[in-house]
Scaffold this motif. Structure first.
Motif, PDB file in Angstrom:
ATOM      1  N   GLU A  16      40.656  33.026  34.365  1.00 25.02           N
ATOM      2  CA  GLU A  16      39.146  32.778  34.213  1.00 25.02           C
ATOM      3  C   GLU A  16      38.885  31.683  33.529  1.00 25.02           C
ATOM      4  O   GLU A  16      39.267  31.441  32.669  1.00 25.02           O
ATOM      5  CB  GLU A  16      38.495  33.932  33.906  1.00 25.02           C
ATOM      6  CG  GLU A  16      38.585  35.312  34.453  1.00 25.02           C
ATOM      7  CD  GLU A  16      38.189  36.550  34.048  1.00 25.02           C
ATOM      8  OE1 GLU A  16      37.846  37.660  34.628  1.00 25.02           O
ATOM      9  OE2 GLU A  16      37.727  36.370  32.884  1.00 25.02           O
TER      10      GLU A  16
ATOM     11  N   GLY B 299      38.594  41.683  38.905  1.00 26.00           N
ATOM     12  CA  GLY B 299      37.880  41.402  37.758  1.00 26.00           C
ATOM     13  C   GLY B 299      36.271  41.709  38.033  1.00 26.00           C
ATOM     14  O   GLY B 299      35.936  42.647  38.784  1.00 26.00           O
ATOM     15  N   SER B 300      35.377  41.001  37.453  1.00 23.35           N
ATOM     16  CA  SER B 300      33.808  41.192  37.730  1.00 23.35           C
ATOM     17  C   SER B 300      33.378  40.756  39.102  1.00 23.35           C
ATOM     18  O   SER B 300      32.443  41.181  39.720  1.00 23.35           O
ATOM     19  CB  SER B 300      33.233  40.507  36.742  1.00 23.35           C
ATOM     20  OG  SER B 300      33.046  38.900  37.065  1.00 23.35           O
TER      21      SER B 300
ATOM     22  N   GLY C 169      35.977  34.168  37.478  1.00 26.03           N
ATOM     23  CA  GLY C 169      37.293  33.900  38.172  1.00 26.03           C
ATOM     24  C   GLY C 169      37.506  32.534  38.971  1.00 26.03           C
ATOM     25  O   GLY C 169      36.326  31.697  39.105  1.00 26.03           O
TER      26      GLY C 169
ATOM     27  N   ARG D 112      45.012  37.093  35.459  1.00 28.34           N
ATOM     28  CA  ARG D 112      43.849  36.480  36.409  1.00 28.34           C
ATOM     29  C   ARG D 112      43.141  35.371  35.453  1.00 28.34           C
ATOM     30  O   ARG D 112      42.758  35.387  34.530  1.00 28.34           O
ATOM     31  CB  ARG D 112      42.837  37.400  36.745  1.00 28.34           C
ATOM     32  CG  ARG D 112      41.896  37.078  37.609  1.00 28.34           C
ATOM     33  CD  ARG D 112      40.800  38.054  37.958  1.00 28.34           C
ATOM     34  NE  ARG D 112      40.042  38.826  36.780  1.00 28.34           N
ATOM     35  CZ  ARG D 112      40.588  39.760  36.304  1.00 28.34           C
ATOM     36  NH1 ARG D 112      41.252  40.673  36.648  1.00 28.34           N
ATOM     37  NH2 ARG D 112      39.904  40.502  35.371  1.00 28.34           N
TER      38      ARG D 112
ATOM     39  N   GLY E 273      44.046  40.826  32.577  1.00 30.41           N
ATOM     40  CA  GLY E 273      44.547  41.719  33.494  1.00 30.41           C
ATOM     41  C   GLY E 273      46.056  41.889  33.678  1.00 30.41           C
ATOM     42  O   GLY E 273      46.675  42.793  34.582  1.00 30.41           O
TER      43      GLY E 273
END
Length: 274
Positions: free
Chosen positions: A84, A128-129, A93, A82, A74
């Motif tokens: 992860e 994110g997800s 995350g 970010r 990101g």
């Protein structure tokens, strides 16, 4: 399992050793191994056919390629974003509450980046997800990989969101083509690749920080750009904004120069007092 046992994070792939790394030699130790993926060591898996086998045939040798436990996404590059971590085939995350500067230092080291510069909140690099890791980490800051840090239970309090980590992209600084180790063309390494720094915005406070970092006292002067040649490798179009108190230039704010970013051969130089 092999990657975890060796402290190398998770596996990115399994391959034929012959195609990937060439022909092996010596004895064949194991004929067939069945792992579920959660075992701590290879010996905890179901092994059918213990060796050694006195065989010169290595056509069926297997190979594993491991990858780190972490990544930064990101951001503008691989050294900020970010945080992860990999769990199985998924990237999750990590809660802000689980990340401190010691964790950040290990992440930056694992990714081949420079010093950890800071920790960003969940709004900096996006959500994110939305999937978050349910574990916790306790690092002392010296571990080579995040997977080498101790694990701790997930916190009972809620999660504010995924943490971000900002690393310096610079992994080294040196002076080249000078009359001594304390004068020369300014060169910086980004993830192991050396190149000269553009002179357009290279100022005396930047030079003071570099000289002190190299153990060369204070900067005496900043010669004209290109006066000590352009060197080999890329000419880095970065403008350092050092205040003078930083430990090394990698801790200074950096901005990328506009286009055209830097005239060919306009490499920065410095003369230190040491």
């Amino acid at each position: 399992v092999v990657c975890r046992q060796l402290g190398c994070g998770s596996a990115s792939g399994a391959f034929s050793a012959l195609e990937r790394f060439g022909v092996g030699d010596g004895l064949v130790s194991l004929a067939r191994v069945d792992c579920r993926g959660h075992e701590a060591t290879l010996w905890d898996c179901e092994i059918r056919g213990w060796g050694p086998y006195n065989s010169s045939i290595h056509d069926l040798d297997t190979a594993v390629v491991c990858q780190g436990f972490s990544r930064l996404v990101g951001g503008d590059g691989a050294c900020a974003g970010r945080l992860e971590v990999r769990q199985g085939r998924a990237w999750l995350g990590v809660c802000e509450e689980q990340v401190d500067m010691k964790v950040a230092q290990v992440v930056c080291r694992e990714l081949g980046c420079g010093e950890a510069l800071g920790i960003a909140g969940s709004g900096r690099f996006g959500a994110g997800s939305g999937s978050l890791w349910d574990g916790g980490l306790r690092c002392n800051g010296s571990e080579p990989l995040l997977s080498a840090c101790a694990r701790r239970p997930a916190p009972r309090q809620g999660c504010s969101g995924p943490a971000g980590v900002i690393c310096s992209s610079y992994t080294g600084f040196r002076l080249g083509n000078g009359s001594s180790g304390c004068s020369g063309r300014v060169e910086a390494a980004v993830r192991g690749t050396w190149g000269s720094v553009c002179a357009s915005e290279w100022q005396l406070p930047d030079a003071h920080v570099l000289c002190r970092h190299l153990g060369c006292g204070r900067a005496v002067s900043v010669p004209a750009g290109g006066s000590l040649g352009s060197g080999e490798g890329p000419l880095r179009p970065d403008a350092f904004g050092c205040r003078g108190s930083e430990r090394h230039p990698g801790e200074c704010p950096v901005a990328v120069l506009g286009k055209p970013p830097c005239a060919p051969g306009n490499a920065a130089a410095v003369l230190c007092s040491g």
